[in-house]
Design a protein around this motif. Structure first.
Motif, PDB file in Angstrom:
ATOM      1  N   ILE A 113      60.442  16.778  41.428  1.00 44.15           N
ATOM      2  CA  ILE A 113      60.738  17.070  42.832  1.00 44.15           C
ATOM      3  C   ILE A 113      61.390  15.847  43.472  1.00 44.15           C
ATOM      4  O   ILE A 113      61.288  14.725  42.958  1.00 44.15           O
ATOM      5  CB  ILE A 113      59.486  17.472  43.648  1.00 44.15           C
ATOM      6  N   TYR A 142      60.125  18.530  50.708  1.00 44.61           N
ATOM      7  CA  TYR A 142      60.534  18.146  49.352  1.00 44.61           C
ATOM      8  C   TYR A 142      61.440  19.219  48.780  1.00 44.61           C
ATOM      9  O   TYR A 142      61.472  20.347  49.272  1.00 44.61           O
ATOM     10  CB  TYR A 142      59.311  17.907  48.466  1.00 44.61           C
ATOM     11  N   GLU A 143      62.176  18.823  47.750  1.00 41.35           N
ATOM     12  CA  GLU A 143      63.038  19.785  47.064  1.00 41.35           C
ATOM     13  C   GLU A 143      62.669  19.827  45.594  1.00 41.35           C
ATOM     14  O   GLU A 143      62.340  18.791  45.016  1.00 41.35           O
ATOM     15  CB  GLU A 143      64.508  19.358  47.217  1.00 41.35           C
ATOM     16  N   LYS A 144      62.778  21.009  45.031  1.00 40.71           N
ATOM     17  CA  LYS A 144      62.433  21.144  43.619  1.00 40.71           C
ATOM     18  C   LYS A 144      63.616  20.747  42.749  1.00 40.71           C
ATOM     19  O   LYS A 144      64.766  21.059  43.077  1.00 40.71           O
ATOM     20  CB  LYS A 144      62.006  22.576  43.317  1.00 40.71           C
ATOM     21  N   ASN A 172      52.825  15.294  42.516  1.00 43.21           N
ATOM     22  CA  ASN A 172      53.519  16.448  41.955  1.00 43.21           C
ATOM     23  C   ASN A 172      52.613  17.097  40.911  1.00 43.21           C
ATOM     24  O   ASN A 172      52.250  16.462  39.930  1.00 43.21           O
ATOM     25  CB  ASN A 172      54.834  15.962  41.309  1.00 43.21           C
ATOM     26  N   GLY A 193      55.340  20.846  39.463  1.00 41.37           N
ATOM     27  CA  GLY A 193      56.558  21.103  40.224  1.00 41.37           C
ATOM     28  C   GLY A 193      56.325  21.433  41.687  1.00 41.37           C
ATOM     29  O   GLY A 193      57.264  21.746  42.410  1.00 41.37           O
ATOM     30  N   LYS A 194      55.067  21.385  42.109  1.00 42.43           N
ATOM     31  CA  LYS A 194      54.742  21.605  43.515  1.00 42.43           C
ATOM     32  C   LYS A 194      54.229  20.275  44.064  1.00 42.43           C
ATOM     33  O   LYS A 194      53.461  19.580  43.377  1.00 42.43           O
ATOM     34  CB  LYS A 194      53.657  22.677  43.630  1.00 42.43           C
ATOM     35  N   TYR A 195      54.647  19.946  45.285  1.00 39.80           N
ATOM     36  CA  TYR A 195      54.293  18.635  45.822  1.00 39.80           C
ATOM     37  C   TYR A 195      53.174  18.767  46.843  1.00 39.80           C
ATOM     38  O   TYR A 195      53.225  19.647  47.704  1.00 39.80           O
ATOM     39  CB  TYR A 195      55.532  18.006  46.467  1.00 39.80           C
ATOM     40  N   LYS A 224      60.322  20.597  36.500  1.00 37.58           N
ATOM     41  CA  LYS A 224      59.153  20.417  37.390  1.00 37.58           C
ATOM     42  C   LYS A 224      59.169  19.089  38.133  1.00 37.58           C
ATOM     43  O   LYS A 224      58.122  18.591  38.542  1.00 37.58           O
ATOM     44  CB  LYS A 224      57.853  20.545  36.596  1.00 37.58           C
ATOM     45  N   GLU A 231      50.019  21.669  50.586  1.00 43.41           N
ATOM     46  CA  GLU A 231      51.381  21.441  50.101  1.00 43.41           C
ATOM     47  C   GLU A 231      52.155  20.553  51.081  1.00 43.41           C
ATOM     48  O   GLU A 231      52.003  20.666  52.304  1.00 43.41           O
ATOM     49  CB  GLU A 231      52.104  22.769  49.927  1.00 43.41           C
ATOM     50  N   ASP A 287      56.462  15.481  37.116  1.00 38.44           N
ATOM     51  CA  ASP A 287      55.214  16.239  37.088  1.00 38.44           C
ATOM     52  C   ASP A 287      54.047  15.288  36.802  1.00 38.44           C
ATOM     53  O   ASP A 287      54.135  14.445  35.918  1.00 38.44           O
ATOM     54  CB  ASP A 287      55.324  17.296  35.984  1.00 38.44           C
TER      55      ASP A 287
END
Ligand code: SF4
Lengths: 326, 413
Positions: free
Chosen positions: B85, B77-79, B109, B112-114, B83, B73, B98
Motif C-alpha cells: 500500500i 491510503y492506496e492499494k 499493512n 493489503g489493508k492498512y 498487497k 482501517e 504486507d
C-alpha cells in the motif's frame, strides 16, 4: 564466486581444520569465512511442518561445519559456555508460514542444552509478543524445560531501556540484549524485503530496537549495518543460523505463497556479513530462476552488506568466503 | 572496526524526564480488575482508591501495549500490487509491504489493508488525558484562561532529535501504557474536567488522524472545541477534511531551512509551509511556534526570511511564538537557548511587520516577559498580561480591544 565444497571434502577439511586449529579462519588471521549450507528437502513435511529429527541434523551439521569441528557438540561448546545466557533472536514478523520456525529454534535450544547451557538460560525472543505467538511459539518467562520465550514489548518501559547511539542508530535496545543475554544467536529467515532488499541475519536485529520504522525513511542500509556493528550486538553475537527451510524471493517481507520456495535449508556462519552475502546470492538465484530482475536492477540491492564489510564486521568478498555445502 | 557506539543506561534517562506531560506509566494498575480484586482493593483502604476508581470506570482501562481497537482501517491510503500500500496521509508517503508498518510505526499493512493501531488508545494522563491550560499549547489567541483536555497516542511521522516527548512519540503503541478511550469517552472526560476544548498534542496527531477526527466530531456535537498541536506534516487532502471539524491549530515550524529539517527533523520544510498556506485558505485559526535551537536555527537571516514569508503568505496577524529550547533526547550537547536570543528573534519578526510575536519558556517571574503578553496591534495597549501560562489580566472583550475596539484576531468568548 565463493568457493564451494561438497560433503566429502567438508569432512576431510573439517578434520584438517580441527588439527590446524583454524575453526574460524577469518578470526584467526586466515583468509576465509566459512558459510555452511546444510540442505535436505525432506525436512519439509508440509508447507508449515518441519521434521524435527532432520532439522536437528541440519542444524548440527551446519554449525559443526561453520565452526570447523567434526562433532557438533564440540562446535556448540566452542561457541557457548555453560554459564552463558544465550538469546536466540528469531524473526516472526510474517506469520507461521514465513517466520523462524519453532522446530528450528527448538533444535538450536536442544543443541545448546547438550552443550551444557541450562534451559533457563536459553531465551528465544522477538520484538512483539503477538508476532512470536502467531508464529507458533509459546511465551514463557520461567520454569521452562526446554527454553524461555519472550518478546521485547513485555519489558519495554521508559525505565528499562538502554539507549544506543551509534552512527545512524539512535534507538533503545531491548533489555533482553543489554540486560539478560551474554551471547546471541541470530536466527533469521531468508526473504526478500521491499525496502532493504534482503532480510537475513543483520536486518533481524531491527527487532531488537524500539523504532525500526524510523529507519524506513532514509539511510536504512546504514542503520542496518550500524546496528549490527554496534558494540552491544557484535560483542554478543556468536553465530548466525539462518532458517532457510523456506525462502521468499519477491514481494517480502510478508508471506506470499507464489513467491516462496521450500528448499529445506539451514545456513550457518560465525561471520554475519558472509552469511548475509550468501543468503542474498540464494535469493538472486531464485529470482533469476523465476525470471525476476536482480535486486540491484529494481533499486533494492542490499547495500548494508557491503557497508558492514567496510566497517570490519565480516567479509562480503566472494574470494574470502568458503561455502561448505552439506 | 569502530568502537561501536554509546549505550546510555536507562537509569540516566529517567533523570532527563522533565517538563513533560504526565504520562500513563502504570501508576494506575495496568490491568483490568475482577470483581473480587475490586472488593479486596476497596477493603484495602486509602491506597486502593485509584484501583477502585478505575474499576468503576472513572478512569479508562489502561494497559501497557494495549491496542484496544486494532481493526480500524486507515482513511488515507492506496492499494498497490502484491498487497503493498501507499499511505497518503503525510508527505512521507510510505510504501508499506504486507505485515510492515509505515514510518510512524503505528499504521500496519495486513493483507493489503492498512490499519491504524492507535484509534482510541490515548497514552497520557491518569484517565487518558491531561486537563491543561490552553496557554501551554501554546495558543494565545484561543479562549484564554480555559483548559484543554489533552490527549496523545504513541507515534510520530518525523524524528526530531530534540523531541521532548520522545518516549511516546518515537515508540510503538505496544510500548506505551494505553487507555481504552474511544472518542465519546474523551469527550466525557473533557466535560468532567470542565475543559472547553480537546487538544490533540504531545506526540503527533497527524498519525492518529482517524482518532482525532472522530473525537473532534463527537466533541463538536457536545459543544467542545478541538485544537490540533502539530508539526504540520500532512498531505493537503486530509488537512482540508480535518479543517471541517477543528477549531484551532498550532503548527511547529521547526526551522526555515531544508537542511535543518533533513538533519534534525527527518522531514522536509516545503510540506509544512504548504500546510500553513492550506490553513490560511481554509480560514482556520492557527498560530506558529518556532523552537529556537542554538546554532542550528537561530541565524538572524533565516528568521528574517521566515518572517517575510509569513507576512507575504499568511499575513501580519498570525501569532508567532519563539520558544526556548532545552537539551533533551538526542540533542543534549547544546545549552538552553538564551532568553536574549528569542528576544532578538521577536524583534526581527516584528521589524518585518508581524503584529503578534511572542517568546515562550522564558520563566520571567513575577511579572512576566513583555514578549509573553498580547498588545493591541492598533492602539498598542496591553490586552492580555501573561506570566508563563498564567493570565494575570485580560482586556479582550467580545473579541475586541477594550480600549480602542479593534477586532483582535483569534477565537474568543
Ligand atoms: S502517516 Fe505514517 S505511514 Fe502514513 S505516510 Fe506518514 S509516516 Fe508513513
Amino acid at each position: 564466486m565463493a568457493r564451494e565444497m561438497n560433503r566429502r571434502t567438508f569432512i576431510t577439511n573439517a578434520s584438517l581444520a580441527l588439527a590446524a586449529g583454524i575453526a574460524r579462519a577469518a578470526d584467526d588471521g586466515g583468509e576465509s569465512s566459512i558459510v555452511a549450507v546444510a540442505r535436505n528437502a525432506k525436512a519439509i513435511v508440509d508447507p508449515n511442518k518441519l521434521d524435527a529429527k532432520i532439522i536437528r541434523e541440519l542444524v548440527d551439521s551446519a554449525v559443526a561445519a561453520a565452526v570447523g569441528e567434526a562433532r557438533p557438540r564440540d562446535a556448540w561448546r566452542k561457541l557457548f559456555r555453560p554459564h552463558d545466557r544465550v538469546g536466540i533472536k528469531s524473526n516472526t514478523l510474517s506469520g507461521p508460514m514465513l517466520s523462524s520456525h519453532p522446530r528450528v529454534a527448538g533444535a538450536v535450544a536442544a543443541a545448546l542444552r547438550d552443550a551444557g547451557v541450562k534451559p533457563g538460560n536459553i531465551i528465544v525472543w522477538d520484538r512483539l509478543s503477538d508476532e512470536i505467538t502467531r508464529a507458533g511459539f509459546n511465551i514463557r518467562t520461567k520454569n521452562a524445560r526446554d527454553y524461555l520465550c519472550m518478546a521485547t514489548d513485555g519489558r519495554y518501559s521508559r525505565n528499562s531501556n538502554d539507549m544506543l547511539e551509534y552512527g545512524e542508530i539512535g534507538s533503545f535496545l531491548s533489555p533482553i540484549v543489554t540486560r539478560l543475554c551474554t551471547a546471541l544467536i541470530s536466527l533469521p529467515i531468508l526473504k526478500d524485503h521491499d525496502l532493504a532488499g534482503v532480510t537475513c541475519g543483520m536486518k533481524n536485529f531491527f527487532g531488537a530496537i524500539h523504532n525500526p520504522n524510523k529507519y524506513h525513511f532514509a539511510n536504512r542500509h546504514d542503520a542496518i549495518s550500524d546496528l549490527s556493528c554496534s558494540r552491544p550486538i557484535r560483542s554478543r553475537l556468536r553465530l548466525t543460523l539462518c532458517d532457510a527451510t523456506r525462502i521468499s524471493y519477491e514481494a517480502g517481507p510478508g508471506y506470499k505463497p507464489q513467491y516462496t520456495e521450500r528448499p529445506g535449508m539451514i545456513i550457518a556462519s560465525r561471520d554475519p556479513v558472509a552469511l548475509d552475502f550468501v543468503g542474498w546470492q540464494k535469493i538472486e538465484e531464485l529470482r533469476a530462476a523465476h525470471g525476476r530482475k536482480p535486486l540491484a536492477k529494481v533499486g533494492r540491492e542490499p547495500k548494508f552488506i557491503e557497508r558492514a564489510a567496510k566497517k570490519g564486521l565480516g567479509t562480503n568478498d566472494p574470494g574470502k568466503i568458503r561455502i561448505i555445502n552439506i | 572496526m569502530e568502537e561501536g557506539g554509546r549505550l546510555i543506561p536507562a537509569c540516566m534517562w529517567s533523570s532527563l524526564l522533565d517538563e513533560r506531560p504526565s504520562f500513563s506509566t502504570g501508576d494506575v494498575m495496568p490491568v483490568r480488575m475482577s470483581r473480587r480484586n475490586f472488593i479486596a482493593a476497596c477493603a484495602g483502604g486509602g491506597c486502593a482508591l485509584p484501583l477502585a476508581a478505575q474499576a468503576i470506570g472513572a478512569v479508562g482501562d489502561i494497559k501497557r501495549g494495549g491496542i484496544f481497537y486494532p481493526d480500524k482501517e486507515a482513511r488515507y491510503y492506496e492499494k498497490l500490487p502484491d498487497k503493498r500500500i501507499e499511505c497518503t496521509l503525510c508527505p512521507n508517503r510510505c510504501k508499506v509491504g504486507d505485515r510492515e508498518r509505515g514510518g510512524c510505526g503505528v499504521r500496519i499493512n495486513r493483507e493489503g489493508k492498512y490499519y491504524t493501531l492507535v484509534w482510541g488508545n490515548s497514552c497520557v494522563g491518569r484517565d487518558g488525558g491531561n486537563p491543561a491550560p490552553i496557554e501551554k499549547k501554546p495558543l494565545f489567541h484561543f479562549l484564554p484562561t480555559t483548559r484543554s483536555y489533552s490527549i496523545a497516542t504513541a507515534g510520530c511521522n518525523v524524528t526530531c532529535k530534540f523531541c521532548q516527548n520522545w518516549d511516546i512519540s518515537q515508540v510503538w503503541a505496544e510500548q506505551t501504557f494505553n487507555h481504552d478511550l474511544p472518542p465519546k469517552a474523551v469527550v466525557a472526560n473533557a466535560k468532567r474536567h470542565r475543559c472547553r476544548s480537546i487538544a490533540y498534542t504531545y506526540s503527533e496527531p497527524v498519525i492518529f488522524y482517524e482518532y482525532m477526527y472522530d473525537t473532534a466530531v463527537a466533541g463538536r456535537a457536545a459543544g467542545i472545541k478541538s485544537v490540533m498541536i502539530s508539526n504540520g506534516y500532512i498531505e493537503k487532502e486530509p488537512m482540508v477534511e480535518l479543517c471541517k471539524v477543528l477549531d484551532g491549530v498550532k503548527i511547529d515550524l521547526k526551522a526555515f531551512t531544508e537542511e535543518f529539517y533533513e538533519k534534525l527533523v527527518g522531514g522536509k520544510l516545503g510540506p509544512v509551509l504548504d500546510t500553513l498556506v492550506t490553513l490560511r485558505e481554509q480560514e482556520m485559526w492557527f498560530e506558529i511556534v518556532y523552537l529556537v535551537v542554538p546554532t542550528h536555527n537561530d541565524d538572524p537571516d533565516d528568521i528574517k526570511r521566515m518572517s517575510k514569508w509569513i507576512m507575504k503568505e499568511l499575513g501580519p496577524h498570525v501569532p508567532l511564538h519563539f520558544t526556548v529550547f532545552h537539551p533533551t533526547y538526542r540533542l543534549k550537547n547544546l545549552p538552553r537557548t538564551p532568553v536574549s536570543t528569542v528576544a532578538r528573534c521577536r524583534k526581527i519578526a516584528m521589524g518585518e511587520g508581524l503584529k503578534y510575536v511572542y517568546v515562550g519558556n522564558v520563566a520571567a517571574w513575577p511579572d512576566g516577559d513583555p514578549g509573553e503578553s498580547t498588545s493591541c496591534h492598533k492602539c498598542g495597549k496591553k490586552l492580555i498580561h501573561r506570566v508563563g501560562f498564567l493570565v494575570r489580566s485580560n482586556k479582550v472583550r467580545g473579541g475586541k480591544c477594550a480600549y480602542c475596539g479593534t477586532k483582535i484576531p483569534g477565537v474568543w468568548e
